[in-house]
Design an enzyme around this catalytic site. Structure first.
Site: not given
Ligand SMILES: *Cc1c(COP(=O)(O)O)cnc(C)c1O
Length: 345
Positions: A90-92
């Site tokens: 879920q890394s931006n």
């Protein structure tokens, strides 16, 4: 010193350092600086402003774009022809890197810790949409990403590629310089809008953003205090990491500055059960800000930092009069199932 001389001096510093920082601009700047209108801030005694980096107009925005603009200029200079980076699904940062690679027409490999999740949603879905290749470490230790980034880059080199490898979460000296430019931007904006901050508040993950704000305020000799709320590691460890990154970035600007952990105060206490796990304090802060300001914070970073900031304001613990909260983005987390399950808001 008159205000005019001070202005000329600071402008000269900005011009000097801006020339030393390579940047391939991808979005529209400055991002808005907006005052909180309705949020009750210590009975109105404190002015709270939002620096809206969530509105950075590229790839769903957020602070990571600023670091990437500098890394991209560096990658172009090195004739790199693919990107490798990593973090959690879920890394931006990974999503932003995938967007930058797509814009450049270059392949991007995303290294994620653990195993492939069953749900393709939130940032993971966006990274796939941007056509990133995925590599899972099959190891739940987040640090496994670091060795796998090196492995993937080495493999690509053997296939004849020239990879540009970006450390986990984008935390590196080059990226820090992108946030130094954000300090210059905010300083000029404050002059135009007549805002005189005494403190800057931000969420801290791997520390690159904070390092840039620390270095930038020192470069301009500003009296702003920079305060971070950690959302992942222990506060002391983060302060040290921030100081190290700021020192490394100073070296890139030919400055022999050594920052200490004590230069980078980081508050703990608002992580909840862990990184990426929604907390009820953050959910409350998100709801309060959404309803008072029409501004959406995210559950992983800015919601937790705001929970800490509001706690301090409600308890009248802050001695600051004018605060600028850096809204670093992260809204794609709202479109991720994990968040929907834990909270009704
Ligand atoms: C990455 C991130 C941060 C923290 O930045 P670091 O440089 O990792 O400390 C804060 N907010 C959002 C939304 C982020 O994606």
């Amino acid at each position: 010193m008159t205000i005019e001389t001070e202005f000329v001096n600071k402008q000269a510093l900005i011009n000097h350092y801006t020339k030393l920082i390579p940047r391939h601009v991808l979005a529209h700047y400055p991002t808005p600086l907006l005052r909180a209108n309705c949020l009750a801030t210590a009975g109105g005694a404190v002015e709270l402003w939002f620096k809206r980096d969530d509105l950075i107009s590229f790839g769903f925005g957020g602070n990571k774009i600023r670091g990437l603009e500098v890394m991209l200029a560096d990658a172009i200079r090195q004739h790199a022809n693919c990107f490798v980076t990593g973090a959690g699904v879920q890394s931006n940062h990974v999503r932003a890197t995938a967007a930058v690679a797509a814009q450049q027409g270059l392949p991007c490999t995303a290294v994620y810790w653990g195993k492939p999740p069953t749900a393709v949603d939130g940032n993971y879905r966006l990274s796939r949409l941007f056509n990133a290749n995925f590599h899972f470490t099959h190891d739940d230790d987040r640090a496994s990403v670091d060795s796998h980034i090196s492995l993937v880059a080495e493999n690509l080199r053997q296939q004849g590629y020239r990879p540009y490898a970006i450390p986990r979460g984008g935390a590196c000296a080059m990226g820090v310089l992108g946030h130094v430019l954000a300090v210059f931007e905010l300083y000029q904006q404050c002059l135009c809008q007549g805002v005189g901050p005494d403190a800057i508040v931000l969420a801290v993950g791997s520390g690159g953003t904070y390092a840039g704000w620390l270095l930038g305020t020192k470069l301009l000799k500003l009296s702003w205090t920079v305060l971070g709320f950690t959302v992942s590691r222990e506060a002391d460890a983060v302060s040290q990491q921030v100081a190290d990154l700021a020192s490394q970035a100073a070296t890139l600007l030919q400055l022999d500055w050594r920052f200490q952990a004590s230069d980078a105060p980081v508050y703990g206490g608002f992580i909840g059960q862990g990184y990426g796990i929604p907390s009820s304090e953050a959910a409350d802060a998100i709801q309060r800000v959404a309803q008072a300001e029409g501004v959406l914070l995210d559950p992983v970073y800015t919601g937790k930092a705001m929970a800490g900031l509001l706690h301090g304001l409600d308890k009248q613990q802050w001695r600051y009069k004018t605060l600028v909260f850096i809204h670093t983005g992260g809204e794609p987390a709202f479109f991720c199932g994990q968040w929907r399950m834990v909270t009704s808001t």
